[in-house]
Scaffold this active site. Structure first.
Site, PDB file in Angstrom:
ATOM      1  N   ASP A   1       0.963  -0.853   0.282  1.00 17.63           N
ATOM      2  CA  ASP A   1       0.307   0.192   0.245  1.00 17.63           C
ATOM      3  C   ASP A   1       1.159   1.184   0.040  1.00 17.63           C
ATOM      4  O   ASP A   1       2.249   1.036   0.012  1.00 17.63           O
ATOM      5  CB  ASP A   1      -1.066  -0.140   1.085  1.00 17.63           C
ATOM      6  CG  ASP A   1      -0.320  -0.144   2.386  1.00 17.63           C
ATOM      7  OD1 ASP A   1       0.883   0.240   2.877  1.00 17.63           O
ATOM      8  OD2 ASP A   1      -0.945  -0.002   3.767  1.00 17.63           O
ATOM      9  N   SER A   2       0.703   2.241  -0.333  1.00 22.21           N
ATOM     10  CA  SER A   2       1.006   3.732  -0.231  1.00 22.21           C
ATOM     11  C   SER A   2       1.661   4.378   1.117  1.00 22.21           C
ATOM     12  O   SER A   2       1.991   5.055   0.815  1.00 22.21           O
ATOM     13  CB  SER A   2       0.272   4.597  -0.969  1.00 22.21           C
ATOM     14  OG  SER A   2      -0.855   5.171  -0.332  1.00 22.21           O
ATOM     15  N   GLY A   3       0.939   3.755   2.632  1.00 23.29           N
ATOM     16  CA  GLY A   3       1.662   4.336   3.560  1.00 23.29           C
ATOM     17  C   GLY A   3       0.377   5.739   3.968  1.00 23.29           C
ATOM     18  O   GLY A   3      -0.024   5.643   5.077  1.00 23.29           O
ATOM     19  N   GLY A   4      -0.877   5.672   2.575  1.00 23.54           N
ATOM     20  CA  GLY A   4      -1.770   6.832   2.986  1.00 23.54           C
ATOM     21  C   GLY A   4      -2.544   6.564   3.742  1.00 23.54           C
ATOM     22  O   GLY A   4      -2.842   7.417   4.818  1.00 23.54           O
ATOM     23  N   PHE A   5      -2.953   4.940   4.087  1.00 17.96           N
ATOM     24  CA  PHE A   5      -4.292   5.004   4.936  1.00 17.96           C
ATOM     25  C   PHE A   5      -3.558   5.180   6.159  1.00 17.96           C
ATOM     26  O   PHE A   5      -3.991   5.730   6.920  1.00 17.96           O
ATOM     27  CB  PHE A   5      -5.047   3.879   4.527  1.00 17.96           C
ATOM     28  CG  PHE A   5      -5.661   3.308   5.454  1.00 17.96           C
ATOM     29  CD1 PHE A   5      -7.127   3.276   5.255  1.00 17.96           C
ATOM     30  CD2 PHE A   5      -5.636   2.186   6.404  1.00 17.96           C
ATOM     31  CE1 PHE A   5      -8.625   3.159   6.432  1.00 17.96           C
ATOM     32  CE2 PHE A   5      -7.053   1.850   7.287  1.00 17.96           C
ATOM     33  CZ  PHE A   5      -8.146   2.052   6.680  1.00 17.96           C
TER      34      PHE A   5
ATOM     35  N   ASP B   1      -2.330   8.443  -1.806  1.00 16.13           N
ATOM     36  CA  ASP B   1      -3.750   9.016  -1.383  1.00 16.13           C
ATOM     37  C   ASP B   1      -4.415   9.498  -0.091  1.00 16.13           C
ATOM     38  O   ASP B   1      -3.506   9.130   0.734  1.00 16.13           O
ATOM     39  CB  ASP B   1      -4.984   8.169  -2.437  1.00 16.13           C
ATOM     40  CG  ASP B   1      -5.408   6.385  -0.855  1.00 16.13           C
ATOM     41  OD1 ASP B   1      -3.899   6.687  -0.520  1.00 16.13           O
ATOM     42  OD2 ASP B   1      -5.973   6.116  -1.279  1.00 16.13           O
TER      43      ASP B   1
ATOM     44  N   GLN C   1     -11.381   7.307  -5.004  1.00 13.25           N
ATOM     45  CA  GLN C   1     -12.197   7.791  -4.216  1.00 13.25           C
ATOM     46  C   GLN C   1     -13.069   8.564  -3.776  1.00 13.25           C
ATOM     47  O   GLN C   1     -14.256   8.593  -5.028  1.00 13.25           O
ATOM     48  CB  GLN C   1     -10.891   8.986  -3.002  1.00 13.25           C
ATOM     49  CG  GLN C   1      -9.384   8.489  -2.427  1.00 13.25           C
ATOM     50  CD  GLN C   1     -10.154   7.516  -1.114  1.00 13.25           C
ATOM     51  OE1 GLN C   1     -11.298   7.020  -1.131  1.00 13.25           O
ATOM     52  NE2 GLN C   1      -9.088   6.361  -1.006  1.00 13.25           N
TER      53      GLN C   1
ATOM     54  N   GLY D   1     -11.392   3.455   0.150  1.00 10.33           N
ATOM     55  CA  GLY D   1     -12.175   4.579   0.692  1.00 10.33           C
ATOM     56  C   GLY D   1     -13.546   4.328   1.724  1.00 10.33           C
ATOM     57  O   GLY D   1     -14.793   4.673   2.150  1.00 10.33           O
TER      58      GLY D   1
ATOM     59  N   ASP E   1      -7.488  -7.254  -0.191  1.00 10.14           N
ATOM     60  CA  ASP E   1      -7.257  -7.668   1.465  1.00 10.14           C
ATOM     61  C   ASP E   1      -8.023  -7.238   2.839  1.00 10.14           C
ATOM     62  O   ASP E   1      -8.601  -6.241   2.448  1.00 10.14           O
ATOM     63  CB  ASP E   1      -5.641  -6.574   1.086  1.00 10.14           C
ATOM     64  CG  ASP E   1      -6.239  -5.363   1.705  1.00 10.14           C
ATOM     65  OD1 ASP E   1      -6.765  -4.500   0.947  1.00 10.14           O
ATOM     66  OD2 ASP E   1      -5.819  -5.026   3.109  1.00 10.14           O
TER      67      ASP E   1
END
Lengths: 375, 375
Positions: B93-97, B147, B190, B217, B267
């Site tokens: 993942d991007s780390g954003g969440f 994101d 999103q 989201g 996931d």
């Protein structure tokens, strides 16, 4: 038809012995390290992986299992072998040691030990008869007499009292043992660090003719030289044709030194407990994976190990898992530790057969001392 | 030479799709459930066992790995595949969440997110460029755009703002992506629960031509019907020839319903987290092993499972392990849960191929509802 319990000696090298124990659930190559499986599980391990390390025996704790899930419950579910998924040899202790170290409000009488569960405070009584009944319900192959183990150092009077009580409980345990073919009950020599009491205990137990003898009450705080002296004093009084089990021992060096004096079997929480706390036992000595010096180290714990945990993961990864509190750290280090203990015993067996046990011990010690710092 | 990243559709049944993703590290049969391997380990599991459940993809979390052991550190050790012992496809993942859910004192600007580590309070900055750099250092096959994900319910203004920021970050992420053959970066749609914003997000991202699209989201607190409506509104705007990944979802029923609407990848921490808390997902619904009714039950979780954890241990034993706080409880239940999730996806793939997906879902739901109480 199951064959009777037996012990065969194949070779000797000095006092060190190479043998085979046969039980209802298979063969045990001695000298043997038995993995501790307290409550029906070798903590953090799958039995499949325990077996693959070369483990022949898993030990179950009567104290833990009687309290949870209960011996009658395990029996109803087909016995401990089936319950825990270990179809090989199982040994159970008598509960005597753990009731003294874990239970609350315990009271020792001639009859046995009354105590309260450390889990829920419920009241229980362990006697030689009940201990043997529980071990029978669990269905273990090697059962232990009920005994009283005192800590060291201790007064001679206290050691003497507990040793004599344990002798009377040995007689009651043997009478209460209901094992079938391939099962056996072992006696436990007590007597603390007192040579004459140890020898008296051994002689009295030998007179009762047990199929195996344990040395109890060691690794309870005394220095290694005291432990080895007790072995040297006691083992000559035990018959050559019966297995000797040193309870609760020990470090890799403790085991090699004890094998040199004629011990055949060991159990110890050290490799499993250490594995849950970031410590690895290896050919190169003990390695603390918490230490920052491992953070960049791409090497496995031991590239020559047959154990995937020791061979297939970098120290850097293990360090990361330990630092992150990941369960896999406990699994891999426990696995690697048991594998190392088993490889040490396998090496000892081969060395005894080849008549080069002293060299084997010297080589192992040199390797521990040399250590294994990154280049 | 590594083949390029690709997605092939083999069959459709209604909106449900059966496909294959090819990455630098292998094939992924879709619909696919990806096991969450937060910090370089699927918690309580060995990767060997994760693989044997039929798992094709393990997910790594950029937020966790950047903080410990650090992306540069993982790169130096050969990348995440090697570090964690997973030679198959990895997605990061991007780390954003997680920066929004775990980090302290975070501040979102046009540039990115400044935050403090939840581990040691150290200061960090994640931007689209840094997120892609980290994912490149980890070496993951499928990388996600950076994101901003907002919780639901939320104001339309806030959802709108985060969606537009995520669009600009998508463009920057795509420009910063340095993956080679067999690697890809996915966009994330999103727009919260607002149909028009979701559709606008999807159309804008499709115009940027990503090799795959995620729906982000969702599973952030909204009811299942809201989630399914968003899928129904959004998926028609995504190209048929690209994989669609529903992030962080979900329950077995969530997955089956989402596959029916055209989702290819999932996931979720649910099977792993539940497994560490005594909960089993099975063909017969969710089973709480802590419950006393399992104490006497000799049946395995699922005698027809190919997973040893589900097939070879009695519920009574699992109950005992859970009650005793044994690590093996977490391992076996996590294993069994992942295996069930994978068997559910395997069944979905077969059903789509056979054109009987609606029946498959109806059967699965009936089985969950019927349950499995002891006779």
């Amino acid at each position: 038809m199951t064959e009777p319990f037996s012990f065969t000696l194949h070779a000797r090298d000095g006092a060190a012995r190479r043998g085979t124990i046969r039980t209802a659930h298979g063969e045990v190559a001695t000298p043997a390290f038995m993995a501790v499986g307290t409550a029906g599980t070798v903590k953090a391990m799958q039995m499949r992986d325990v077996r693959e390390t070369g483990t022949d025996v898993v030990l179950g704790n009567t104290y833990h299992l009687m309290l949870r899930p209960g011996a009658e419950q395990v029996a109803k579910l087909g016995g401990l072998h089936k319950f825990a998924g270990w179809p090989h040899t199982m040994l159970t202790d008598s509960g005597g040691f753990q009731v003294m170290s874990l239970a609350k409000l315990r009271k020792v009488t001639e009859q046995g030990v009354a105590f309260q569960s450390h889990i829920d405070g419920s009241r229980h009584m362990l006697t030689p008869e009940r201990s043997m009944e529980i071990q029978g319900l669990l269905g273990s192959d090697i059962q232990m007499q009920f005994d009283e183990c005192v800590s060291l150092p201790n007064s001679r009077d206290e050691i003497d009292r507990a040793m004599r009580l344990s002798l009377r409980w040995a007689e009651r345990s043997k009478a209460a043992f209901r094992g079938g073919d391939g099962q056996a009950v072992f006696a436990i020599v007590q007597g603390g660090d007192q040579t004459d009491l140890r020898r008296e205990s051994a002689r009295e137990l030998v007179a009762m003719n047990f199929p195996g003898y344990a040395i109890g009450g060691l690794a309870v705080g005394e220095p290694q030289d005291v432990m080895l002296r007790v072995l040297e004093d006691t083992l000559p009084d035990l018959p050559q044709d019966r297995p000797r089990y040193l309870m609760g021992v020990g470090t890799p060096d403790d085991m090699l030194q004890s094998v040199a004096r004629g011990i055949d079997m060991f159990d110890c929480v050290m490799p499993t407990r250490a594995g849950r706390h970031g410590l690895a036992y290896t050919r190169y000595g003990r390695i603390n994976l918490k230490n920052a010096r491992h953070a960049d180290d791409p090497r496995p714990l031991d590239p020559e190990s047959t154990c995937p945990a020791a061979r297939d993961y970098s120290r850097a990864y293990l360090h990361h898992l330990v630092r992150s509190g990941e369960i896999l750290a406990m699994t891999l280090l426990t696995w690697s530790n048991i594998a190392y203990y088993q490889s040490l015993m396998r090496g000892a067996r081969e060395a005894i057969e080849a008549g080069r046990y002293a060299d084997y011990v010297a080589d192992a010690r040199a390797c521990w001392e040399r250590g294994d710092v990154a280049p």
